[in-house]
Design an enzyme around this catalytic site. Structure first.
Site, PDB file in Angstrom:
ATOM      1  NE  ARG A  14     -24.124 -29.006  18.737  1.00 51.41           N
ATOM      2  CZ  ARG A  14     -25.031 -29.759  18.054  1.00 51.41           C
ATOM      3  NH1 ARG A  14     -25.123 -30.988  18.454  1.00 51.41           N
ATOM      4  NH2 ARG A  14     -25.561 -29.160  17.299  1.00 51.41           N
ATOM      5  CG  ASP A  15     -23.614 -31.807  14.884  1.00 48.88           C
ATOM      6  OD1 ASP A  15     -23.479 -32.858  15.061  1.00 48.88           O
ATOM      7  OD2 ASP A  15     -24.654 -31.172  14.582  1.00 48.88           O
ATOM      8  CB  CYS A 239     -27.169 -36.820  16.319  1.00 52.87           C
ATOM      9  SG  CYS A 239     -28.200 -36.844  17.638  1.00 52.87           S
TER      10      CYS A 239
HETATM   11  P1  HMG Z   1     -33.758 -37.485  31.088  1.00 56.18           P
HETATM   12  O1  HMG Z   1     -32.979 -38.671  31.721  1.00 56.18           O
HETATM   13  O2  HMG Z   1     -34.996 -37.415  30.561  1.00 56.18           O
HETATM   14  O3  HMG Z   1     -33.720 -36.297  32.540  1.00 56.18           O
HETATM   15  O4  HMG Z   1     -32.924 -36.667  29.994  1.00 56.18           O
HETATM   16  P2  HMG Z   1     -34.137 -36.140  33.586  1.00 56.18           P
HETATM   17  O5  HMG Z   1     -34.783 -34.690  33.752  1.00 56.18           O
HETATM   18  O6  HMG Z   1     -34.982 -37.128  34.027  1.00 56.18           O
HETATM   19  O7  HMG Z   1     -32.757 -36.190  34.620  1.00 56.18           O
HETATM   20  C1  HMG Z   1     -32.018 -37.513  34.632  1.00 56.18           C
HETATM   21  C2  HMG Z   1     -30.610 -37.388  34.965  1.00 56.18           C
HETATM   22  O8  HMG Z   1     -29.961 -36.519  34.191  1.00 56.18           O
HETATM   23  C3  HMG Z   1     -30.431 -36.829  36.276  1.00 56.18           C
HETATM   24  O9  HMG Z   1     -29.142 -36.960  36.962  1.00 56.18           O
HETATM   25  C4  HMG Z   1     -30.364 -35.188  36.049  1.00 56.18           C
HETATM   26  O10 HMG Z   1     -29.488 -34.506  36.811  1.00 56.18           O
HETATM   27  C5  HMG Z   1     -29.393 -35.227  34.864  1.00 56.18           C
HETATM   28  P3  HMG Z   1     -29.188 -38.265  38.089  1.00 56.18           P
HETATM   29  O11 HMG Z   1     -30.120 -37.680  39.199  1.00 56.18           O
HETATM   30  O12 HMG Z   1     -29.712 -39.380  37.188  1.00 56.18           O
HETATM   31  O13 HMG Z   1     -27.844 -38.346  38.353  1.00 56.18           O
HETATM   32  N1  HMG Z   1     -29.738 -34.281  33.739  1.00 56.18           N
HETATM   33  C6  HMG Z   1     -28.733 -33.352  33.254  1.00 56.18           C
HETATM   34  N2  HMG Z   1     -27.515 -33.335  33.636  1.00 56.18           N
HETATM   35  C7  HMG Z   1     -26.670 -32.345  32.974  1.00 56.18           C
HETATM   36  N3  HMG Z   1     -27.147 -31.507  32.302  1.00 56.18           N
HETATM   37  C8  HMG Z   1     -28.584 -31.234  31.964  1.00 56.18           C
HETATM   38  C9  HMG Z   1     -29.375 -32.237  32.511  1.00 56.18           C
HETATM   39  N4  HMG Z   1     -30.451 -32.578  32.464  1.00 56.18           N
HETATM   40  C10 HMG Z   1     -30.784 -33.595  33.266  1.00 56.18           C
HETATM   41  N5  HMG Z   1     -28.907 -30.428  31.145  1.00 56.18           N
HETATM   42  C11 HMG Z   1     -31.958 -35.052  28.845  1.00 56.18           C
HETATM   43  C12 HMG Z   1     -33.195 -35.715  29.172  1.00 56.18           C
HETATM   44  C13 HMG Z   1     -32.451 -33.848  27.593  1.00 56.18           C
HETATM   45  C14 HMG Z   1     -31.128 -34.486  29.884  1.00 56.18           C
HETATM   46  C15 HMG Z   1     -31.068 -36.012  28.075  1.00 56.18           C
HETATM   47  O14 HMG Z   1     -32.008 -36.715  27.225  1.00 56.18           O
HETATM   48  C16 HMG Z   1     -29.905 -35.592  27.337  1.00 56.18           C
HETATM   49  O15 HMG Z   1     -28.886 -35.065  27.896  1.00 56.18           O
HETATM   50  N6  HMG Z   1     -29.912 -35.912  25.780  1.00 56.18           N
HETATM   51  C17 HMG Z   1     -28.812 -35.420  25.055  1.00 56.18           C
HETATM   52  C18 HMG Z   1     -29.237 -35.271  23.737  1.00 56.18           C
HETATM   53  C19 HMG Z   1     -28.028 -34.646  23.034  1.00 56.18           C
HETATM   54  O16 HMG Z   1     -27.336 -33.862  23.483  1.00 56.18           O
HETATM   55  N7  HMG Z   1     -28.277 -34.995  21.463  1.00 56.18           N
HETATM   56  C20 HMG Z   1     -27.310 -34.384  20.736  1.00 56.18           C
HETATM   57  C21 HMG Z   1     -27.476 -32.997  20.300  1.00 56.18           C
HETATM   58  S1  HMG Z   1     -28.810 -32.816  19.158  1.00 56.18           S
HETATM   59  C22 HMG Z   1     -28.175 -33.006  17.714  1.00 56.18           C
HETATM   60  O17 HMG Z   1     -27.028 -33.356  17.628  1.00 56.18           O
HETATM   61  C23 HMG Z   1     -28.928 -32.563  16.648  1.00 56.18           C
HETATM   62  C24 HMG Z   1     -28.797 -31.115  15.939  1.00 56.18           C
HETATM   63  O18 HMG Z   1     -27.274 -31.044  15.515  1.00 56.18           O
HETATM   64  C25 HMG Z   1     -29.565 -30.779  14.687  1.00 56.18           C
HETATM   65  C26 HMG Z   1     -29.330 -31.917  13.837  1.00 56.18           C
HETATM   66  O19 HMG Z   1     -28.331 -32.424  13.295  1.00 56.18           O
HETATM   67  O20 HMG Z   1     -30.523 -32.259  13.589  1.00 56.18           O
HETATM   68  C27 HMG Z   1     -28.920 -30.113  17.110  1.00 56.18           C
HETATM   69 MG    MG Z   2     -26.450 -31.844  13.765  1.00 59.57          MG
END
Ligand code: HMG
Ligand code: MG
Length: 301
Positions: A14-15, A239
């Site tokens: 994943r990450d 990320c």
């Molecule tokens: P948004 O645009 O605010 O969401 O995104 P929304 O609810 O307004 O929906 C907009 C569109 O997204 C819609 O589609 C939804 O259907 C779709 P459209 O009508 O435009 O075609 N949608 C989704 N599609 C699939 N799966 C879903 C989903 N939710 C909405 N779950 C959202 C908000 C959170 C979805 C967006 O910002 C997002 O997906 N962000 C991804 C962030 C991410 O994955 N970051 C990396 C992981 S975190 C990380 O790496 C850190 C960690 O490792 C710890 C560390 O190292 O610190 C954990």
């Molecule tokens: Mg991370």
């Protein structure tokens, strides 16, 4: 007294892979999970159910979950940012889901497009529904040691999110140094805040190695009795919303250190090195893991 056993969660699939620009084939992701479990990993973060527009690399989430031949005793977790993600994840039968918030407002906005308070309100029904489905919920708190947008993040800011996660029923508190700026003393200070709200067994560290501090930070956590850590095979990761941050601490490096401390992980280092070499070859680069590189060179000699 350091713990005699450490649980490692490999977050590589994943990450590690979410940040890759090139498309990684679903079969290769599945093969990576198989190699990790064969090496003895008992906790694997397989994928995330996030928007494919935001993170295209994770768009094959359901196919990856379906492709994995599960082993008894292995826990397969997935990230879910909201109810839509949970609903997509549930049919794929994860053992655990991860909600991910942040200790900094700026990162929360960039990463999940909402404020910290809004994120908690999004997570609340996710936690309730996951518990209803008998799933454990881990919480990840990004930017707990620093933020690429805000800069410094205080222990108070971290503790506030720890408390909010606890209030909505999140079972486990993962403290993440997303950009790898933490150093041991500060890491201990932040971990102590998490330990005010969660027991030792439910606190973990997630360290990126951007500034080369990850192993030292893990050791600092061990000194507090913490015995669960995220790590990423071959040191992959990053990320998409934390530009310039390098990968997570490499699982191979953590296992090498823990072996030297006589701390059991149940992981076979040689098989782990093979898994790291496998995914690095798929990506067309050398493993970032120092231990992985050294052991491969020793084998070749
Ligand atoms: P948004 O645009 O605010 O969401 O995104 P929304 O609810 O307004 O929906 C907009 C569109 O997204 C819609 O589609 C939804 O259907 C779709 P459209 O009508 O435009 O075609 N949608 C989704 N599609 C699939 N799966 C879903 C989903 N939710 C909405 N779950 C959202 C908000 C959170 C979805 C967006 O910002 C997002 O997906 N962000 C991804 C962030 C991410 O994955 N970051 C990396 C992981 S975190 C990380 O790496 C850190 C960690 O490792 C710890 C560390 O190292 O610190 C954990
Ligand atoms: Mg991370």
């Amino acid at each position: 007294m350091l713990s005699t056993h450490v649980t490692l969660v490999d977050v590589g699939p994943r990450d590690g892979l979410q940040n890759e620009k090139q498309t990684v084939a679903t079969d290769h992701k599945v093969e990576l999970v198989h190699r990790l479990q064969a090496a003895g990993l008992r906790e694997i973060e397989v994928t995330s159910f996030v928007s494919p527009k935001w993170v295209p690399q994770m768009a094959d989430n359901a196919a990856v979950m379906a492709g994995v031949e599960r082993r008894p005793g292995v826990r397969y977790s997935v990230l879910v940012p909201n109810m839509q993600g949970l609903q997509a994840a549930l049919p794929t039968r994860p053992d655990e889901v991860v909600v991910f918030g942040a200790a900094s407002e700026a990162f929360s906005q960039r990463n999940i497009n909402c404020s910290i308070a809004e994120s908690i309100e999004r997570f609340r029904p996710v936690v309730a529904a996951a518990h209803e489905a008998n799933l454990k919920v881990r919480g990840a708190i990004s930017c707990a040691l620093g933020c690429p947008y805000q800069g410094e993040v205080s222990a108070d800011e971290v503790e506030r999110v720890v408390q909010l996660m606890k209030d909505i029923g999140v079972d486990h508190c993962g403290v993440a140094d997303t950009i790898g700026v933490g150093t041991p003393k500060r890491v201990q200070a932040v971990m102590e805040r998490a330990l005010k709200h969660y027991p030792l067994v439910e606190v973990s560290g997630h360290f990126h190695d951007t500034y080369g501090q990850a192993l030292a930070n893990i050791y600092a956590c061990l000194e507090l009795g913490i015995h669960t850590f995220d790590a990423s095979i071959a040191g992959l990761g990053g990320c998409p919303y934390a530009k310039g941050a390098t990968g997570n601490v490499a699982t191979e490096d953590v296992v090498f250190m823990l072996n030297g401390l006589d701390i059991d992980t149940g992981i076979d280092l040689n098989a782990l090195v093979d898994a790291g070499a496998f995914i690095s070859e798929v990506l067309g680069r050398a493993p970032v893991s120092r231990a992985g590189k050294a052991l491969l060179a020793k084998r070749a000699a």
